[in-house]
Design an enzyme around this catalytic site. Sequence first.
Site, short mmCIF file in Angstrom:
data_model
loop_
_atom_site.label_atom_id
_atom_site.label_comp_id
_atom_site.label_asym_id
_atom_site.label_seq_id
_atom_site.Cartn_x
_atom_site.Cartn_y
_atom_site.Cartn_z
CB ALA A 158 2.61 7.17 2.63
CG ASP A 197 3.58 2.84 -5.46
OD1 ASP A 197 2.91 2.50 -6.45
OD2 ASP A 197 4.18 2.03 -4.74
CG LEU A 234 -2.03 -1.07 1.18
CD1 LEU A 234 -2.76 -1.12 2.53
CD2 LEU A 234 -3.02 -0.80 0.06
CB SER A 235 2.58 3.12 -1.57
OG SER A 235 3.64 3.87 -2.10
N GLY A 236 3.53 2.31 1.93
CA GLY A 236 3.72 2.97 3.22
C GLY A 236 4.99 3.79 3.32
#
Length: 366
Positions: free
Chosen positions: A136, A179, A131-133
């Site tokens: 982020a 992302d 989830l592309s932590g």
Amino acid sequence: MDPNPKPAISGKDNGVFEHRSFARIGFLGNPSDVYFGRTISFTIGNFWAWAKLEPSDHLLIKPHPFHDLVQFDSLDNLVYRLENDGYYGGVRLLMAICKVFRNYCKENGIQLHDKNFTLSYDTNIPRQTGLSGSSAIVSAALSCLLDFYNVRQSIRIEVRPNLILNAEKELGIVAGLQDRVAQVYGGGLVHMDFSKEHMDKVGYGIYTIMDINLLPPLHLIYAENPSDSGKVHSTVRRRWLDGDEFIISSMAEIAKLAEEGRTALLKKDYSNLKELMNRNFDLRRSMFGDECLGTMNIEMVEVARKIGAAAKFTGSGGAVVVFCPEGPSQVKLLEEECRKSGFIVEPVKLVPTRLSSSDIKTLSKT
């Protein structure tokens, strides 16, 4: 973290800046962004990372009390943490974006004042879920730096994803631009064209914002103990670089799915959208193989397909985005199957684009 976050704080009065960057779902076309392809991606309101920058006498990168833990109950506790969460927290990400940001400004003649700051972060994005932590955290920190140094108008939106990716490359993280584009654009649905000609010419893709409301209701499946998404690209990329015809043609077909998906979304042709999502995963599986994708990741997709839903990875594994074309009754079946399999399922919370007026002014006119 606050489950109902307020809008990012503009710290014009006290010099304190806070920004959030949301988790990302690669909807169609991934992973072709790494291979001069096309993708459709969007960020979701379910999870986010947060960064805070405040003026200080010395420049301090503040460790997170949990993610950058250096004190443990015992040796066994230390080993358990390392085996489950790895060796790295977010401090290295903040340091890397500070370095990349400063070097970019210096190389491009962007003047920075000499005041210092304290930079901290928090995140509720589940680890290793695709989830592309990591990006982020970097994206939120970059937004703070842009405001603190008052250079938001000097660094175009299209360039910012490259800065984030370059910061992660400093740390050996293997990824593409998709992302970072979705997170920099701050919500909404984004179609991305990474054609080689354009990438070679300007260094970034062609990014088109679409109406987020074109998406049908979607669900997210993920596991409490996911696989590592950082190792998935390695074999395929080497074969692609070596000119493997199967990989090259399959990746081109995946990229084409993003184009077909854009048409399907604009027409709200959701029956076709279901087929495109499933085809995206099938092509990925044929290239990477089951051993590389991981048993648990494949099971999450199969749980959804078992009840007739469409499903594919959100990224490189660890989480799955699901479309139930038959509506609430099918969603109930999905929830029951996930409960039996021990997976977490929840509705996707869509986030409209959050670009500011100053951001929009930096958009390329070409």
